[in-house]
Write an enzyme that holds these catalytic residues in place. Structure first.
Site, PDB file in Angstrom:
ATOM      1  N   ASP A 106      -4.538  -6.526  38.155  1.00 54.64           N
ATOM      2  CA  ASP A 106      -3.871  -6.147  36.981  1.00 54.64           C
ATOM      3  C   ASP A 106      -2.281  -6.531  36.972  1.00 54.64           C
ATOM      4  O   ASP A 106      -1.554  -5.798  36.774  1.00 54.64           O
ATOM      5  CB  ASP A 106      -3.869  -4.700  36.665  1.00 54.64           C
ATOM      6  CG  ASP A 106      -3.440  -4.013  35.598  1.00 54.64           C
ATOM      7  OD1 ASP A 106      -3.526  -4.709  34.382  1.00 54.64           O
ATOM      8  OD2 ASP A 106      -3.107  -2.597  35.821  1.00 54.64           O
ATOM      9  N   ASN A 152      -5.903  -3.627  48.693  1.00 51.21           N
ATOM     10  CA  ASN A 152      -6.069  -2.771  47.505  1.00 51.21           C
ATOM     11  C   ASN A 152      -7.405  -2.474  46.776  1.00 51.21           C
ATOM     12  O   ASN A 152      -7.768  -3.677  46.358  1.00 51.21           O
ATOM     13  CB  ASN A 152      -4.951  -3.251  46.352  1.00 51.21           C
ATOM     14  CG  ASN A 152      -4.743  -2.150  45.264  1.00 51.21           C
ATOM     15  OD1 ASN A 152      -4.528  -0.984  45.448  1.00 51.21           O
ATOM     16  ND2 ASN A 152      -5.152  -2.362  44.066  1.00 51.21           N
ATOM     17  N   GLU A 153      -8.003  -1.712  46.458  1.00 52.46           N
ATOM     18  CA  GLU A 153      -9.451  -1.418  45.829  1.00 52.46           C
ATOM     19  C   GLU A 153     -10.234  -2.494  46.200  1.00 52.46           C
ATOM     20  O   GLU A 153     -10.838  -2.918  45.335  1.00 52.46           O
ATOM     21  CB  GLU A 153      -8.944  -1.733  44.373  1.00 52.46           C
ATOM     22  CG  GLU A 153      -7.944  -0.245  43.834  1.00 52.46           C
ATOM     23  CD  GLU A 153      -7.903   0.073  42.659  1.00 52.46           C
ATOM     24  OE1 GLU A 153      -8.178  -0.665  41.900  1.00 52.46           O
ATOM     25  OE2 GLU A 153      -7.425   1.282  42.244  1.00 52.46           O
ATOM     26  N   ASN A 166      -6.500   5.629  45.482  1.00 51.63           N
ATOM     27  CA  ASN A 166      -6.080   5.431  44.138  1.00 51.63           C
ATOM     28  C   ASN A 166      -6.912   6.420  43.021  1.00 51.63           C
ATOM     29  O   ASN A 166      -8.030   6.081  43.071  1.00 51.63           O
ATOM     30  CB  ASN A 166      -6.199   3.902  43.526  1.00 51.63           C
ATOM     31  CG  ASN A 166      -5.357   3.042  44.393  1.00 51.63           C
ATOM     32  OD1 ASN A 166      -4.365   3.603  45.257  1.00 51.63           O
ATOM     33  ND2 ASN A 166      -5.392   1.850  44.193  1.00 51.63           N
ATOM     34  N   TYR A 204      -7.299   7.858  38.858  1.00 52.88           N
ATOM     35  CA  TYR A 204      -6.795   7.695  37.339  1.00 52.88           C
ATOM     36  C   TYR A 204      -7.525   8.904  36.534  1.00 52.88           C
ATOM     37  O   TYR A 204      -7.801   8.783  35.393  1.00 52.88           O
ATOM     38  CB  TYR A 204      -7.014   6.407  36.896  1.00 52.88           C
ATOM     39  CG  TYR A 204      -6.081   5.459  37.329  1.00 52.88           C
ATOM     40  CD1 TYR A 204      -4.587   5.687  36.973  1.00 52.88           C
ATOM     41  CD2 TYR A 204      -6.269   4.845  38.395  1.00 52.88           C
ATOM     42  CE1 TYR A 204      -3.459   4.808  37.549  1.00 52.88           C
ATOM     43  CE2 TYR A 204      -5.389   3.934  39.128  1.00 52.88           C
ATOM     44  CZ  TYR A 204      -4.030   4.032  38.555  1.00 52.88           C
ATOM     45  OH  TYR A 204      -3.117   3.310  39.219  1.00 52.88           O
ATOM     46  N   TYR A 231      -8.145   7.229  32.934  1.00 47.78           N
ATOM     47  CA  TYR A 231      -9.346   6.359  32.773  1.00 47.78           C
ATOM     48  C   TYR A 231     -10.563   7.231  32.539  1.00 47.78           C
ATOM     49  O   TYR A 231     -11.622   6.876  31.817  1.00 47.78           O
ATOM     50  CB  TYR A 231      -9.484   5.144  33.669  1.00 47.78           C
ATOM     51  CG  TYR A 231      -8.556   3.984  33.553  1.00 47.78           C
ATOM     52  CD1 TYR A 231      -8.223   3.311  32.622  1.00 47.78           C
ATOM     53  CD2 TYR A 231      -7.710   3.834  34.769  1.00 47.78           C
ATOM     54  CE1 TYR A 231      -7.295   2.410  32.555  1.00 47.78           C
ATOM     55  CE2 TYR A 231      -6.742   2.808  34.899  1.00 47.78           C
ATOM     56  CZ  TYR A 231      -6.350   2.116  33.820  1.00 47.78           C
ATOM     57  OH  TYR A 231      -5.531   0.978  33.858  1.00 47.78           O
ATOM     58  N   GLU A 255      -2.192   5.814  44.347  1.00 45.24           N
ATOM     59  CA  GLU A 255      -1.706   5.530  42.982  1.00 45.24           C
ATOM     60  C   GLU A 255      -2.341   6.513  42.063  1.00 45.24           C
ATOM     61  O   GLU A 255      -3.584   7.150  42.275  1.00 45.24           O
ATOM     62  CB  GLU A 255      -2.684   4.066  42.701  1.00 45.24           C
ATOM     63  CG  GLU A 255      -2.166   2.839  42.844  1.00 45.24           C
ATOM     64  CD  GLU A 255      -2.620   1.511  42.343  1.00 45.24           C
ATOM     65  OE1 GLU A 255      -3.316   1.721  41.089  1.00 45.24           O
ATOM     66  OE2 GLU A 255      -2.665   0.474  42.897  1.00 45.24           O
ATOM     67  N   TRP A 306       1.861   5.487  40.445  1.00 44.48           N
ATOM     68  CA  TRP A 306       1.682   3.972  40.050  1.00 44.48           C
ATOM     69  C   TRP A 306       2.211   4.159  38.445  1.00 44.48           C
ATOM     70  O   TRP A 306       1.648   4.788  37.648  1.00 44.48           O
ATOM     71  CB  TRP A 306      -0.028   3.728  40.050  1.00 44.48           C
ATOM     72  CG  TRP A 306      -0.088   2.328  39.421  1.00 44.48           C
ATOM     73  CD1 TRP A 306      -0.376   1.815  38.349  1.00 44.48           C
ATOM     74  CD2 TRP A 306       0.178   1.200  40.277  1.00 44.48           C
ATOM     75  NE1 TRP A 306      -0.409   0.348  38.456  1.00 44.48           N
ATOM     76  CE2 TRP A 306      -0.068   0.174  39.720  1.00 44.48           C
ATOM     77  CE3 TRP A 306       0.672   1.064  41.526  1.00 44.48           C
ATOM     78  CZ2 TRP A 306      -0.069  -1.189  40.147  1.00 44.48           C
ATOM     79  CZ3 TRP A 306       0.791  -0.152  42.173  1.00 44.48           C
ATOM     80  CH2 TRP A 306       0.497  -1.317  41.500  1.00 44.48           C
ATOM     81  N   LYS A 341       2.584   1.988  32.879  1.00 47.48           N
ATOM     82  CA  LYS A 341       2.566   3.204  33.795  1.00 47.48           C
ATOM     83  C   LYS A 341       3.741   3.494  34.453  1.00 47.48           C
ATOM     84  O   LYS A 341       3.890   4.453  35.335  1.00 47.48           O
ATOM     85  CB  LYS A 341       1.247   3.101  34.828  1.00 47.48           C
ATOM     86  CG  LYS A 341      -0.148   3.344  34.056  1.00 47.48           C
ATOM     87  CD  LYS A 341      -1.225   3.350  34.880  1.00 47.48           C
ATOM     88  CE  LYS A 341      -2.447   3.637  34.191  1.00 47.48           C
ATOM     89  NZ  LYS A 341      -2.916   2.128  33.941  1.00 47.48           N
TER      90      LYS A 341
HETATM   91  C1  BDP Z   1      -5.417   0.313  39.840  1.00 54.82           C
HETATM   92  C2  BDP Z   1      -4.975  -1.026  40.310  1.00 54.82           C
HETATM   93  C3  BDP Z   1      -3.608  -1.453  39.979  1.00 54.82           C
HETATM   94  C4  BDP Z   1      -3.642  -1.474  38.276  1.00 54.82           C
HETATM   95  C5  BDP Z   1      -4.030   0.022  37.927  1.00 54.82           C
HETATM   96  C6  BDP Z   1      -4.025   0.346  36.535  1.00 54.82           C
HETATM   97  O1  BDP Z   1      -4.847  -0.899  41.713  1.00 54.82           O
HETATM   98  O2  BDP Z   1      -3.343  -2.590  40.466  1.00 54.82           O
HETATM   99  O3  BDP Z   1      -2.468  -1.653  37.875  1.00 54.82           O
HETATM  100  O4  BDP Z   1      -5.303   0.442  38.420  1.00 54.82           O
HETATM  101  O5  BDP Z   1      -4.772   0.290  35.710  1.00 54.82           O
HETATM  102  O6  BDP Z   1      -6.929  -0.058  39.598  1.00 54.82           O
HETATM  103  O7  BDP Z   1      -2.977   0.791  35.963  1.00 54.82           O
END
Ligand code: BDP
Length: 603
Positions: free
Chosen positions: A160, A411-412, A465, A467, A471, A503, A548, A567
């Site tokens: 991303d 990462n991820e 990480n 969200y 999300y 994140e 993040w 973000k």
């Molecule tokens: C995470 C990723 C990061 C993205 C973020 C997002 O590690 O690179 O920018 O999500 O969706 O999964 O903002």
């Protein structure tokens, strides 16, 4: 790999500035053989994508050419001449006049070409660099190139952030003596109030003596030794501490038996220790709590081009918010950034460009990959070797930075999928061999849960990480809080290791306000972060929080991005959103202590 530095025996000529620039499709065949016939010039360092109005340049997939003339200083006769690129994204082929002098793949680490036998002091040469931005399943980050109906190549990728390309970091022509210091490794420890500095010098050339001395910030020699390998003891050492940097210089000299100085190189270092004990992350034996961000190298117009003004300003803003650390998401940053972090006591989690090793993201929130991530035709084949090479180059470059306290291997990645353990085990083993001193981590993706993750036990710190509230459970922070807590407690319980949030955040449109839990509003971003903080403060194994992101950044075009990822706690221009003030209230004055921890008396 040593950073270029001047010394009594070494000189540097900077090659930054405007270079001739052309797309491969508009250049003649073998464009290095003559002056590049083009009306365009591009600055170095900078990504080229956002410089020009021509969409064909921005969306170009493949090779572009950079060219300039370089004059070797007259005084360099008898010297070794080395050309050094800070980085070329993602692959480079470099020509001096008609001759290919080096090639390199990997967009975020330096490489050199020895030009001693190719160029002459006082003479000019034509320097041409081919820069290839293509990402495939044999590059990091990975990507796919397809051909569109118009016959033109199209690049897609799983990460991303925008696939900026070009010569994004400084280029230098360096002289060293032929007998020279090739590499230095410094590992520091403590013995009571003394600092113990183990050093290893790799020297190339004659049977000279190696002299080593440590010099403090006042210029006083505090310890010295001879030989390529040894240990220095600094009595009453001043430690390198987060927020209170202190650097010594290790001056390494190669000397002839008659006392003549052959080469001299100065390697700054800080004396500090890093250790994971139980669920604590210790710096100098004291528990450290990370506050800060996942960042990006990303600014308007320059893209990923290194810029000292943004460097200084970003560190000012880190300090203003009370951030003591950041992660180099999602690739190694410019060496100038790490040098600055060393000098200013900012802690760094240093990450490779291994982002996108997860085909589950194509399955959307189901996380079900259309084809298994670690299948041989995907990343189960040559990618492991590519990844190992990226790790080698990262550690070779950054091993001596006191600011770097942990390596982040990926990462991820699809750590929940079959094959993940087989993929990561040899990489973890390699890094522990290359650097037994620093803890290791990876940033775990949403689909990797405490139940299905296959690699957490291989690492020292669990970086998560998540969200929830963005999300998942968008706009419903109460439900998000329940799930987040359950999730994080699960990691802490299963592995018994330190856990940090690598994140968490919400896209936020600056200027949008709401009295309700309205996603995209500035209030929602602050409320979401506050919800996460409540959860963190309830988990004893928690060692840090990286929001993040530090600033809004550019991404590829997509229906879930409006001119990039929003973000950021700061806009792309570094203006604060409300959340920046909220973080400042939480983080200022913590000095590496966990929020809510009473200040110890000796503080
Ligand atoms: C995470 C990723 C990061 C993205 C973020 C997002 O590690 O690179 O920018 O999500 O969706 O999964 O903002």
């Amino acid at each position: 790999m040593l950073s270029p530095r001047t010394s009594p025996t070494r000189d540097i000529v900077g090659l930054d500035g405007l270079w001739r620039f052309a797309l491969d499709s508009r250049a003649t065949a073998e464009p290095w053989r003559a002056r590049l016939d083009t009306p365009l010039e591009a600055p170095v360092p900078a990504s080229y994508n956002d410089l020009f109005t021509d969409p064909e340049i921005r969306d170009h997939v493949g090779v572009v050419w950079y060219q300039r003339e370089v004059r070797v200083p007259r005084g360099w006769s008898g010297q070794r001449v080395v050309l050094r690129f800070g980085s070329v994204t993602h692959a480079a082929q470099v020509y001096v006049d008609d001759r290919l002098v080096t090639e390199h793949t990997g967009g975020y680490t330096p490489f050199e070409a020895d030009l001693t036998d190719v160029v002459a002091p006082g003479a000019e040469f034509r320097l041409t660099a081919g820069v290839d931005n293509r990402l495939t399943n044999e590059t990091l980050p990975p990507g796919t190139v397809t051909t569109g109906p118009d016959g033109r190549p199209r690049q897609s990728y799983l990460h991303d952030f925008y696939n900026y390309a070009g010569i994004a970091r400084p280029v230098r022509l360096c002289s060293t003596p032929r007998s020279h210091v090739e590499d230095i490794t410094v590992v520091t420890g403590r013995d009571g109030s003394a600092g113990v500095v183990d050093y290893l010098v790799e020297a190339v050339g004659g049977a000279e003596e190696v002299r080593v001395r440590a010099v403090d910030e006042a210029g006083a020699t505090v310890a010295s030794s001879t030989g390529t390998e040894g240990s220095l003891r600094i009595e009453d050492v001043t430690l390198w501490r987060p927020g209170a940097a202190y650097l010594y210089d290790l001056i390494v000299e190669l000397v002839c038996p008659d006392g003549k100085l052959l080469d001299s190189y100065t390697q700054p270092f800080g004396v500090r220790t890093v250790e994971v004990r139980g669920t604590d992350f210790l710096i100098n034996g004291e528990p450290f709590y990370f506050t800060g961000f996942g960042k990006h190298e990303d600014t308007p117009v320059r893209g990923k081009g290194h810029d000292d003004a943004y460097l200084v300003h970003d560190f000012q803003l880190l300090d203003w918010t009370g951030a003591n650390s950041f992660r180099t998401a999602h690739y190694p940053y410019a060496e100038e950034v790490l040098d600055f972090a060393d000098r200013h006591g900012v802690v760094v989690i240093d990450e490779t460009a291994a982002v996108g090793l997860n085909l589950g993201v194509q399955g959307g929130l189901t996380g079900v990959p259309p084809t298994p991530t670690f299948a041989p035709e995907n990343f189960g084949g040559v990618m492991g070797d590519v990844h190992a090479q990226h790790l080698r180059e990262l550690i070779e470059r950054d091993k001596n930075h006191p600011s770097v306290v942990m390596w982040c291997l990926a990462n991820e990645p699809a750590s929940n999928e079959e094959g993940a353990r087989e993929y990561f085990e040899p990489l973890v083993e390699l890094v522990r061999k290359l650097d037994p001193t620093r803890p290791l981590t990876y940033a775990a993706v949403m689909f990797a849960t405490p139940q299905n993750d296959r690699i957490g036990d291989l690492f020292d710190v669990l970086s998560i990480n998540r969200y929830y509230g963005w999300y998942l459970f968008t706009g419903d922070l109460a439900t998000a809080e329940t799930y987040l807590e359950q999730d994080l407690r699960g990691w802490a319980e299963r592995f018994g290791k330190p856990v940090m949030m690598s994140e968490y955040g919400a896209d936020t449109q600056p200027g949008l306000h709401s009295v309700w839990d309205a996603p995209w509003s500035e209030e929602y971003q602050s409320d979401l972060l506050a919800m996460y903080h409540r959860v963190f403060d309830r988990i004893p194994a928690f060692v840090g929080e990286h929001v993040w992101n530090f600033a809004d950044f550019q991404t590829s075009a997509g229906i879930h991005r409006v001119d990039g990822n929003k973000k950021g706690v700061f806009t792309r221009e570094r203006k604060p959103k409300s959340a920046a003030f909220a973080l400042r209230r939480r983080w200022q004055g913590l000095d590496g202590r966990k929020p809510g921890t009473p200040i110890a008396e000796e503080d």
